[in-house]
Motif scaffolding. Sequence first.
Motif, PDB file in Angstrom:
ATOM      1  N   TYR A  21       0.804  -1.222   0.000  1.00 31.73           N
ATOM      2  CA  TYR A  21       0.000   0.000   0.000  1.00 31.73           C
ATOM      3  C   TYR A  21       0.837   1.271   0.000  1.00 31.73           C
ATOM      4  O   TYR A  21       0.289   2.378   0.015  1.00 31.73           O
ATOM      5  N   GLY A  22       2.164   1.136   0.020  1.00 34.74           N
ATOM      6  CA  GLY A  22       3.030   2.322   0.090  1.00 34.74           C
ATOM      7  C   GLY A  22       4.098   2.294  -0.964  1.00 34.74           C
ATOM      8  O   GLY A  22       3.821   2.155  -2.158  1.00 34.74           O
ATOM      9  N   THR A  23       5.353   2.408  -0.530  1.00 36.69           N
ATOM     10  CA  THR A  23       6.464   2.485  -1.486  1.00 36.69           C
ATOM     11  C   THR A  23       6.572   1.237  -2.342  1.00 36.69           C
ATOM     12  O   THR A  23       6.991   1.313  -3.509  1.00 36.69           O
ATOM     13  N   LEU A  24       6.188   0.075  -1.820  1.00 32.41           N
ATOM     14  CA  LEU A  24       6.347  -1.181  -2.564  1.00 32.41           C
ATOM     15  C   LEU A  24       5.304  -1.353  -3.664  1.00 32.41           C
ATOM     16  O   LEU A  24       5.388  -2.316  -4.440  1.00 32.41           O
ATOM     17  N   ARG A  40       6.057   9.916  10.914  1.00 30.83           N
ATOM     18  CA  ARG A  40       6.805  11.138  11.192  1.00 30.83           C
ATOM     19  C   ARG A  40       8.238  11.027  10.673  1.00 30.83           C
ATOM     20  O   ARG A  40       8.907  10.006  10.861  1.00 30.83           O
ATOM     21  N   ASP A  41       8.699  12.079  10.007  1.00 31.95           N
ATOM     22  CA  ASP A  41      10.079  12.171   9.513  1.00 31.95           C
ATOM     23  C   ASP A  41      10.418  11.045   8.543  1.00 31.95           C
ATOM     24  O   ASP A  41      11.552  10.568   8.498  1.00 31.95           O
ATOM     25  N   ALA A  42       9.445  10.572   7.776  1.00 33.97           N
ATOM     26  CA  ALA A  42       9.699   9.497   6.818  1.00 33.97           C
ATOM     27  C   ALA A  42       8.832   9.716   5.579  1.00 33.97           C
ATOM     28  O   ALA A  42       7.813  10.413   5.617  1.00 33.97           O
ATOM     29  N   ASP A  43       9.249   9.092   4.471  1.00 34.91           N
ATOM     30  CA  ASP A  43       8.479   9.176   3.227  1.00 34.91           C
ATOM     31  C   ASP A  43       7.397   8.106   3.156  1.00 34.91           C
ATOM     32  O   ASP A  43       6.437   8.243   2.406  1.00 34.91           O
ATOM     33  N   TYR A  44       7.576   7.014   3.872  1.00 34.14           N
ATOM     34  CA  TYR A  44       6.692   5.850   3.722  1.00 34.14           C
ATOM     35  C   TYR A  44       5.511   5.945   4.685  1.00 34.14           C
ATOM     36  O   TYR A  44       5.550   6.669   5.682  1.00 34.14           O
ATOM     37  N   SER A  68      -0.781   9.861   0.793  1.00 35.35           N
ATOM     38  CA  SER A  68      -1.260   9.786  -0.585  1.00 35.35           C
ATOM     39  C   SER A  68      -0.191   9.161  -1.465  1.00 35.35           C
ATOM     40  O   SER A  68       0.938   9.658  -1.531  1.00 35.35           O
ATOM     41  N   TYR A  69      -0.544   8.086  -2.173  1.00 32.61           N
ATOM     42  CA  TYR A  69       0.392   7.452  -3.103  1.00 32.61           C
ATOM     43  C   TYR A  69       0.747   8.412  -4.241  1.00 32.61           C
ATOM     44  O   TYR A  69       1.897   8.525  -4.655  1.00 32.61           O
ATOM     45  N   THR A  70      -0.236   9.136  -4.722  1.00 27.96           N
ATOM     46  CA  THR A  70       0.011  10.083  -5.821  1.00 27.96           C
ATOM     47  C   THR A  70       1.012  11.150  -5.406  1.00 27.96           C
ATOM     48  O   THR A  70       1.934  11.481  -6.162  1.00 27.96           O
ATOM     49  N   ASP A  71       0.860  11.680  -4.193  1.00 31.34           N
ATOM     50  CA  ASP A  71       1.812  12.693  -3.703  1.00 31.34           C
ATOM     51  C   ASP A  71       3.203  12.097  -3.545  1.00 31.34           C
ATOM     52  O   ASP A  71       4.207  12.760  -3.836  1.00 31.34           O
ATOM     53  N   PHE A  72       3.282  10.856  -3.079  1.00 30.08           N
ATOM     54  CA  PHE A  72       4.594  10.212  -2.932  1.00 30.08           C
ATOM     55  C   PHE A  72       5.290  10.095  -4.279  1.00 30.08           C
ATOM     56  O   PHE A  72       6.481  10.419  -4.401  1.00 30.08           O
ATOM     57  N   VAL A  73       4.590   9.620  -5.280  1.00 25.92           N
ATOM     58  CA  VAL A  73       5.203   9.469  -6.607  1.00 25.92           C
ATOM     59  C   VAL A  73       5.662  10.813  -7.151  1.00 25.92           C
ATOM     60  O   VAL A  73       6.760  10.934  -7.716  1.00 25.92           O
ATOM     61  N   ARG A  74       4.865  11.845  -6.935  1.00 19.72           N
ATOM     62  CA  ARG A  74       5.195  13.162  -7.484  1.00 19.72           C
ATOM     63  C   ARG A  74       6.336  13.833  -6.733  1.00 19.72           C
ATOM     64  O   ARG A  74       7.219  14.446  -7.338  1.00 19.72           O
ATOM     65  N   GLU A  75       6.382  13.689  -5.412  1.00 19.22           N
ATOM     66  CA  GLU A  75       7.299  14.491  -4.607  1.00 19.22           C
ATOM     67  C   GLU A  75       8.483  13.715  -4.022  1.00 19.22           C
ATOM     68  O   GLU A  75       9.543  14.300  -3.768  1.00 19.22           O
ATOM     69  N   LYS A  76       8.335  12.419  -3.784  1.00 20.53           N
ATOM     70  CA  LYS A  76       9.351  11.689  -3.013  1.00 20.53           C
ATOM     71  C   LYS A  76       9.990  10.520  -3.757  1.00 20.53           C
ATOM     72  O   LYS A  76      11.051  10.043  -3.336  1.00 20.53           O
ATOM     73  N   LEU A  77       9.374  10.036  -4.822  1.00 22.89           N
ATOM     74  CA  LEU A  77       9.835   8.798  -5.446  1.00 22.89           C
ATOM     75  C   LEU A  77      11.281   8.889  -5.908  1.00 22.89           C
ATOM     76  O   LEU A  77      12.030   7.901  -5.835  1.00 22.89           O
ATOM     77  N   HIS A  78      11.719  10.070  -6.346  1.00 22.17           N
ATOM     78  CA  HIS A  78      13.081  10.205  -6.862  1.00 22.17           C
ATOM     79  C   HIS A  78      14.114   9.840  -5.801  1.00 22.17           C
ATOM     80  O   HIS A  78      15.195   9.347  -6.123  1.00 22.17           O
ATOM     81  N   GLY A 121      18.514   6.706  -5.148  1.00 27.78           N
ATOM     82  CA  GLY A 121      19.482   6.519  -4.074  1.00 27.78           C
ATOM     83  C   GLY A 121      19.556   5.087  -3.626  1.00 27.78           C
ATOM     84  O   GLY A 121      18.868   4.208  -4.137  1.00 27.78           O
ATOM     85  N   GLN A 122      20.429   4.837  -2.618  1.00 27.29           N
ATOM     86  CA  GLN A 122      20.635   3.477  -2.141  1.00 27.29           C
ATOM     87  C   GLN A 122      20.483   3.347  -0.638  1.00 27.29           C
ATOM     88  O   GLN A 122      20.508   2.251  -0.114  1.00 27.29           O
ATOM     89  N   GLU A 123      20.294   4.433   0.069  1.00 25.53           N
ATOM     90  CA  GLU A 123      20.440   4.376   1.512  1.00 25.53           C
ATOM     91  C   GLU A 123      19.383   3.507   2.192  1.00 25.53           C
ATOM     92  O   GLU A 123      19.621   2.967   3.266  1.00 25.53           O
ATOM     93  N   GLU A 124      18.224   3.302   1.573  1.00 26.57           N
ATOM     94  CA  GLU A 124      17.187   2.513   2.214  1.00 26.57           C
ATOM     95  C   GLU A 124      17.416   1.010   2.068  1.00 26.57           C
ATOM     96  O   GLU A 124      16.715   0.220   2.662  1.00 26.57           O
ATOM     97  N   TYR A 125      18.391   0.599   1.268  1.00 25.36           N
ATOM     98  CA  TYR A 125      18.433  -0.800   0.854  1.00 25.36           C
ATOM     99  C   TYR A 125      19.682  -1.554   1.259  1.00 25.36           C
ATOM    100  O   TYR A 125      19.881  -2.682   0.842  1.00 25.36           O
TER     101      TYR A 125
END
Length: 617
Positions: A10-13, A47-51, A158-168, A173-177
């Motif tokens: 339901y989120g980043t995945l 809080r303080d996260a994109d997901y 909002s998934y749409t907001d995430f794709v538009r503002e945070k997906l890049h 990047g690699q830091e989450e993985y």
Amino acid sequence: MFAEETAFFYGTLVVPAILARVIGPSSLSHLKVQDAILLDHSRHHVRDADYPAVVSKADGARLLGRELDAEESSVKGALVTGLNKEELRLLDIFEGDEYVRTVVDVTLLNPPVPASSSWSPCPVTPLSSLHLASLSNAKANIYIWTAGIERLEPSLWSYTDFVREKLHRWTDGQEEYGEVDRRRAMNGKIEHGVPVVEKHAEGWPKLGRSLRSEFFFDPDYINLNHGSYGSCPRAVMAAFRALQDQVEANPDRFLRSTYMPLLVDIRRRLAELVKCDMNELVIVPNATQGVNEVLRNLVYEEGDELFGFSTSYNACWQTLKYIADRNPEVKLTIIPLTFPCTHVSILEAFEAALKASKRPRIAMIDAIASNPGVRFPWPQMVEICRKYECLSLVDAAHEIGQQPVNLARDNPDFWISNCHKWLLAHRGVAVLQVPKRNQHVIRSSIPTNHTYISSRFPPPAGTQLPDDYFVLNHSWTGTMDWSPALSIGAALDFRAKLGGEERITEYCHNLAVEGGSLLAQILDTDVMDNDAGELTANMVNIRLPLAPADESTMLAQKAYVERRMLESDFFTPVFLHAGKLWIRVSAQVWVGIEDFKVAGGRLLGLVKEVQDGAWKK
């Protein structure tokens, strides 16, 4: 369709590129995907996260402070079919201990299609226009938020907001993985003897044995016990000695004037590192003193219950006993733990103990225990303390510099960590953090400061505590050497030159995991960890291949092995746990996989000496 083969994201995945990164770059071809909806749940910002996090409808209503309508209490996402158990394991690692995987019913919105990098969810359809009764349902795995709604924003994600503002941030990047990539590359099995892969950037020094020149080690000494006393880099020692020279040049000027603004700056930098208000943070000599200061300042009443664990650091455990001795009306409860175990089992044992208590007063919780050197799920334990109105005292002696800290997010009642261990400051210095809501509890520093305000013998200004009372009480506790505290800045600068906290933590953790596996292979024993790898941070525990015996025999064997290690120019603490002898090995920036290999060979020799009876002589 089996639950273990499906998952609802339901989120980043939901983004195919992110899912592929987590389970493997060529792992989408065998999957099918379709749009689906989870009812009676809501999705919120962390809080303080994109997901996002998904919680029950009831928790969502509590978070927003009102009832949710049908749209707000439904979560649109993607149902992915065809996942295997190894891919679910990698997903578990990626999601971490903020979530728990469970099985739910989801409503299917369209037929499945082959998963591909070009797939995207269909446009959001209002729930009112769907004929839910005519749609099919399916069971699926889902990751539900368990870290407490206090860490969630009172707004919908909002998934749409995430794709538009945070997906890049996630696809570039690699830091989450880092952890997922490492384990995926080894197919879940650590390959022994393969050098740890580290990130490089121009200007960053190589981590490993080549960095020994930045320290003072004897040429033949293999330092695998950083966890006990720390090790000071040359750059930090230079700053430490320069501060001492500055004091001796003019003691009055330094101790009456110079040191205070330097101390303020150190507190500011530490507060930025652990993410708290700098006026909630003070310097103490070591973590044991910080624990004592909290426990000795509390006022206890009849029936109050104190909690510790069977693996708590002995000096801190003895402090709990001292408090109980001085306050006979207080009950002291030890919560037994046997490792390896899961974080879930720790949480269950902890909650059961607090739930059974009539007056839970304070619980002493390890962030990373000493012996065995294992990670605790302390943020979730703090949540449990809040649930049962019990104060949380986090003994984080090994935490700062070993794993990321976010005190604003995790919000313990008291938190103490040594800076001379994993942060690489000069020994001994520690940091004590007390949120402003609890600072009235700490009436006196140890020792008591000139600024102490007595409630029985008030000064002319009265008993009202000033806003900065907590900080003032720790700014001067008698004449002492401030050089260890003031050299923390040099330690932070040194870490920045190595590439910063993330690079250091990633290298040390990966080395601990790989080195521990190598030692276990050499000794033909096992690593103290669970299947999810929850227990190992930058210290790893390996069982010694010695036959079980009575406790006095094993303690004598422990003493022999430790003495012989000191004679052999290397050292790791040996400890007795659950009827077996273990070693605790620290991975640090100057250590390489070859150090583990050499230590393994030397340990084999010492084990043979014990087996041959040399310890009896």
